[in-house]
Design a protein around this motif. Sequence first.
Motif, PDB file in Angstrom:
ATOM      1  N   ARG A 104       9.637 -50.913 -21.123  1.00 59.75           N
ATOM      2  CA  ARG A 104      10.353 -52.097 -22.169  1.00 59.75           C
ATOM      3  C   ARG A 104      10.956 -53.086 -19.928  1.00 59.75           C
ATOM      4  N   GLU A 107      10.142 -47.699 -23.828  1.00 57.06           N
ATOM      5  CA  GLU A 107      11.095 -46.736 -25.660  1.00 57.06           C
ATOM      6  C   GLU A 107       9.781 -46.426 -26.014  1.00 57.06           C
ATOM      7  N   LEU A 143      14.908 -43.960 -26.305  1.00 55.48           N
ATOM      8  CA  LEU A 143      14.951 -45.370 -24.670  1.00 55.48           C
ATOM      9  C   LEU A 143      15.469 -44.673 -24.159  1.00 55.48           C
TER      10      LEU A 143
END
Length: 204
Positions: free
Chosen positions: A142, A148, A169
């Motif tokens: 990300r 993620e 995540l």
Amino acid sequence: MTDGNEAIEAAAERAKLTRWRNIPQLDGLPIDGDTANLREGPNLHDACLPLLPLIGVWRGEGQVDYPTMEGPRTFAQQVTIAHDGRPFLYHEARSWLLDAEGNVLRMAARETGWWRPQPDGSFELLLAHNTGILEVFYGKPRTQTSWEMGTDAVVRTVSAKEVTAAKRLYGIIGDGDLGYVEERAMAGQSLQPHTSARLERVVG
């Protein structure tokens, strides 16, 4: 999430305590061993550079909860992410449940697997769990310090609980800790929060 300058400053400060440590190795191996300390062992493969902040040994505590269990419960965990110079990372996580005073109740979840970066910047994470579950995650960064992913395939043995999907995540947070959250669909429940933890670097 931390910005680049803050992360570098925090890493330098933290390294005063962790730079001398690594995962143990037995003598006599005729090939490169795993290293969780980028100052030792083989050079990190260029393909793994987008995952570099993850490399180390991390310890801390988290919470586990789900509609099918009495919760939330507190657990502690050690996560090891290491490399041997080739274009993948080794992953191992060991967990244990804690009581309200922080005493160990019993050993809990355990998983092992491989982070496999791809030329387009994405990555695969293959995980095998002691509970009889095998998962294939696909993901993308990300940011430079967060990643993620979600499952593309979940396979289970006949004795394992029903698990149909998961998302995770990971991110470097605060003063350089590793934080993560996981959602899971299992036992007839829809995808929803299951575990979260904050881990401090102890090696690397």
